[in-house]
Design an enzyme around this catalytic site. Sequence first.
Site, PDB file in Angstrom:
ATOM      1  N   SER A   1       0.855  -1.183   0.000  1.00 19.81           N
ATOM      2  CA  SER A   1       0.000   0.000   0.000  1.00 19.81           C
ATOM      3  C   SER A   1       0.891   1.233   0.000  1.00 19.81           C
ATOM      4  CB  SER A   1      -0.893   0.011   1.243  1.00 19.81           C
ATOM      5  OG  SER A   1      -1.522   1.275   1.396  1.00 19.81           O
TER       6      SER A   1
ATOM      7  N   TYR B   1       0.424  -0.676  10.486  1.00 22.42           N
ATOM      8  CA  TYR B   1       0.003  -1.135   9.166  1.00 22.42           C
ATOM      9  C   TYR B   1       0.991  -0.674   8.099  1.00 22.42           C
ATOM     10  CZ  TYR B   1      -2.897  -1.776   4.994  1.00 22.42           C
ATOM     11  OH  TYR B   1      -3.359  -2.158   3.762  1.00 22.42           O
TER      12      TYR B   1
END
Length: 331
Positions: free
Chosen positions: A164, A190
């Site tokens: 990401s 994350y």
Amino acid sequence: MFNDNQRTMQKPIPTNFGPRTTATEALGGQDLTGKVAIVTGGYSGLGLEVTRVLVKAGAKVIVPVRTPEKARIAVESIPGVELVSLDLMVPESIDVFAQRFLDSNRPLDILINAAAIMATPLTRDSRGNESQFATNHLGHFRLTARLWPALKKAEQARIVSVTSRIGKLHQIDLEDPNFEKTDYEKWMAYARSKLASSLFSVEMDKRGKAHGVRAFTVHPGTIITDLARSLSDDELRVMGALNEKGERALPYFNDEFKTIEEGAATIVWCAVNRQLDGMGGLYCENNDIAEVVAEDSNPFEAGVYQRTIDPVLAEKLWELSEKLIDLQFAI
């Protein structure tokens, strides 16, 4: 820091695809009959679309599952998908899954590491590793290591790790990867886990290419899937992912926001398209190789930072990962 070959390769090529390309189009007309693929997360969101497209092209797809009934319902319209139990947070589960596959004596042509959790409260696995790092990176690292004999047997295998752009926001703390000394922040955790996915591909490709195993990292775009299940409506509203009806949806007004069919495209492109033959260790997005951009540029815009594909950091993370899972990745 980067050799000449790496600088040359990490740049866009004329693919004739783009951000609105679908996963079916990204196949490039490939007939995958006889090919074997494992797709983690292959029964939900982007992974489910990848599974559907690969099966339709003729591949045999094995989908690891943590919730069997949910998986069975999700793939019931896709013929021939093999569902096998696996929990990326449990080392023993990974080992059993991998050994079962090795016992089948099949080569593994495609490994897609797409399963993930996002922005979850602090929890840890049995070894004390933070759950997002454990699931998104360490679990896939162990799985790939255990499946290595089958990947090598394929001779021309590809490994695709899903990342990401948020991975550009933070750096991995090699001294405290599991928030044992610093306060836990779910988005930082994350981001670190997704940065780790990118660095894994760099080192994996370096070690695997002599055996015909090439590795790629994919940023699929921003798509609302079950991955956002841990986020509140307020958080999604701030992200612009809650419409005027209160529904979880994205406005498709730029190249970053995609449908599931579009989001799965670059994953499929990296997994099978012949345009990438002889290449690897690359960060890809929008069905092309990403351009290296300045690290003071907007992290949420297209392009990859050099530190995201830093081979020195990639090697250090590899060595740390082996220690954290108590397993040497023997190549």
